[in-house]
Motif scaffolding. Sequence first.
Motif, short mmCIF file in Angstrom:
data_model
loop_
_atom_site.label_atom_id
_atom_site.label_comp_id
_atom_site.label_asym_id
_atom_site.label_seq_id
_atom_site.Cartn_x
_atom_site.Cartn_y
_atom_site.Cartn_z
N ARG A 118 20.77 -50.92 -48.09
CA ARG A 118 22.16 -50.97 -47.70
C ARG A 118 23.02 -51.28 -48.93
O ARG A 118 22.55 -51.90 -49.89
CB ARG A 118 22.42 -52.07 -46.66
CG ARG A 118 21.89 -51.79 -45.26
CD ARG A 118 22.58 -50.59 -44.62
NE ARG A 118 22.24 -50.42 -43.22
CZ ARG A 118 21.13 -49.87 -42.74
NH1 ARG A 118 20.20 -49.45 -43.60
NH2 ARG A 118 20.94 -49.73 -41.45
N ASP A 133 20.40 -53.81 -38.47
CA ASP A 133 20.78 -52.48 -38.94
C ASP A 133 22.08 -52.00 -38.33
O ASP A 133 23.16 -52.38 -38.77
CB ASP A 133 19.65 -51.45 -38.71
CG ASP A 133 18.92 -51.68 -37.39
OD1 ASP A 133 19.59 -51.81 -36.35
OD2 ASP A 133 17.67 -51.72 -37.40
N ASP A 144 26.08 -52.44 -39.26
CA ASP A 144 26.71 -51.26 -39.88
C ASP A 144 28.05 -50.94 -39.21
O ASP A 144 29.06 -50.70 -39.88
CB ASP A 144 25.80 -50.04 -39.77
CG ASP A 144 24.56 -50.12 -40.64
OD1 ASP A 144 24.55 -50.96 -41.56
OD2 ASP A 144 23.62 -49.35 -40.39
N LYS A 167 24.34 -44.13 -47.13
CA LYS A 167 24.11 -44.74 -45.82
C LYS A 167 25.41 -44.96 -45.05
O LYS A 167 25.38 -45.02 -43.81
CB LYS A 167 23.39 -46.09 -45.97
CG LYS A 167 21.99 -46.01 -46.56
CD LYS A 167 21.02 -45.46 -45.53
CE LYS A 167 19.58 -45.47 -46.05
NZ LYS A 167 18.65 -44.91 -45.07
#
Length: 576
Positions: A127, A202, A206, A242
């Motif tokens: 990340r 995750d 995000d 990402k």
Amino acid sequence: MHIEQQLLDKVNIWLNSPVFDSETQEKIKEMMTSSPKELEDSFYKNLEFGTGGMRGIMGVGTNRINKYTLGKNTQGISDYLKKSFPGEALKVAIAYDCRHNSDTLAKVVADLFSANGIKVFLFSDMRPTPELSFTVKHLECHAGIVLTASHNPPEYNGYKVYWQDGGQLVPPQDHEIIQTIEALQYDQIRFEANNDLIEYIDTAVDEAFINSAIENGSFNTSASAKENLKIVFTSLHGTSIKLVPDVLEKAGYTNVAIVKEQAEPNGDFPTVKSPNPEEPEALTMALALAEKTGADIVIGTDPDSDRLGVAVRNAEGQLVLLNGNQTMVLMTHFLLEQWKKQGRITGTEFIGSTIVSTPMMLELADVYGIECKVGLTGFKWIAKMIKDFPQQKFIGGGEESFGFMAGDAVRDKDAVTATLLVCEIAAQAKANGSSLYEELLQMYVDFGFYKEHLISITKKGIDGANEIKQMMSDLRNNPLEEINGERVIFVEDYQNSTTRNMFTGETGTLDIPKSNVLIYYLEDGSKICARPSGTEPKIKFYFSVNARIESLDEIAAAEEFLNAKIENIITGMNLS
């Protein structure tokens, strides 16, 4: 080659202690016989925290990044956290980038924290670094770690430490943690994980970060303006792939071409000499794609997605690269103008910059009636400003090394939000019949034409470190009195916290943390800064010159004049 006894003592600890695995010990034995110079470089010192955390070459030894040096750091931080927050249920967040071993080293760090009874939130995949800063606050953690070496060569890795506010370590915590680490023995490291204390994170985080980036980077740009902006983006094999495409898409930017050859994360960075958007070569493929697609703007980010490089069309339609100072003043000016339009400027706000960045930031602050706080190199000092002055609202800030921070949701340079912000500026400018480049030129007329230049001189190893030390000593103890025919009027020595008027001999005190930095101010308003890098074997010289102009017609002549002035200063200091 003769190996000093002091060095052998450090080597023998690693050879004779059962803490170190057999593979590590075999590599040391091999170096002793076949590569004594490498052995010396691997053990002659301990890696230390610099302006960007701790970075180093991966390998065995006290001067290398490995499970033991990171293990000792993590054990020390664990002990310090327990001392700092007695009785609290401690939590840390951990992220990592695309580099070789980043994932396995992140797991080692997570294991160690858990072995010390500390709850760990570990990202399930690589990340961007700014997301880690955001996560520390978002999940109310006591600290955070990201495994990254930013834009360093492939053989490097690193370890950045963040505190409760989401900012990197600053005094007194950094010195106290270093003391705690140095007091530890390797056999005190707890490597046995408690997997019940490790939670993988995750998409939920995000989404929160993406929403925050859009909130801080969007300013009422029309849908048509967004659609009409042609963007080329490259992640340079790093982590920004990402999130940046998702942020742009969710914000309404649909005309985005991604450099496919560089979209796959890869710690070897195979298509570039250096994955650093400060280096023009790094954006070669993106610029080629932009010419093919007729793009208005090119944006590239470094491996951990905290820095961004930007290229735009000039008056002749050619793509030109902006430097970090230029992108910083463009974004800062835009933010100030938006805040002014919204009636949000009351005089209690501030922007942030650094002592080696363009003085144009001070001009902007003055015109808009707010403060520009100036700190040492590194975004940890801007984060500290936000923490130290809660009664003042932070608008945005940056530094010359291609970093910017909009708002205070992230407390480190943030290329994810900054990418969106620079697209907003470009889209609105294009919709108004202007361009990002034309906006910059108009700023030179309005606030003064400031031009900066950076020279980095690399000096590797022990001998190089000594050369850099001597160069700083000469500049400090025998200050230049004249450069390029202009008298030096003022010298600031941040290591000794002193100022000196070269005309009167009058001295003063700098109210800023100590750092090995020297700044010379010349009679014509030029500024020269010398600073050894905190993360690389380099000494850096920063030059800033300026001129006042009345109209856009004077730009070309002024630029030629300022370029010549910089070249003459470099020659006058024997740096060419």
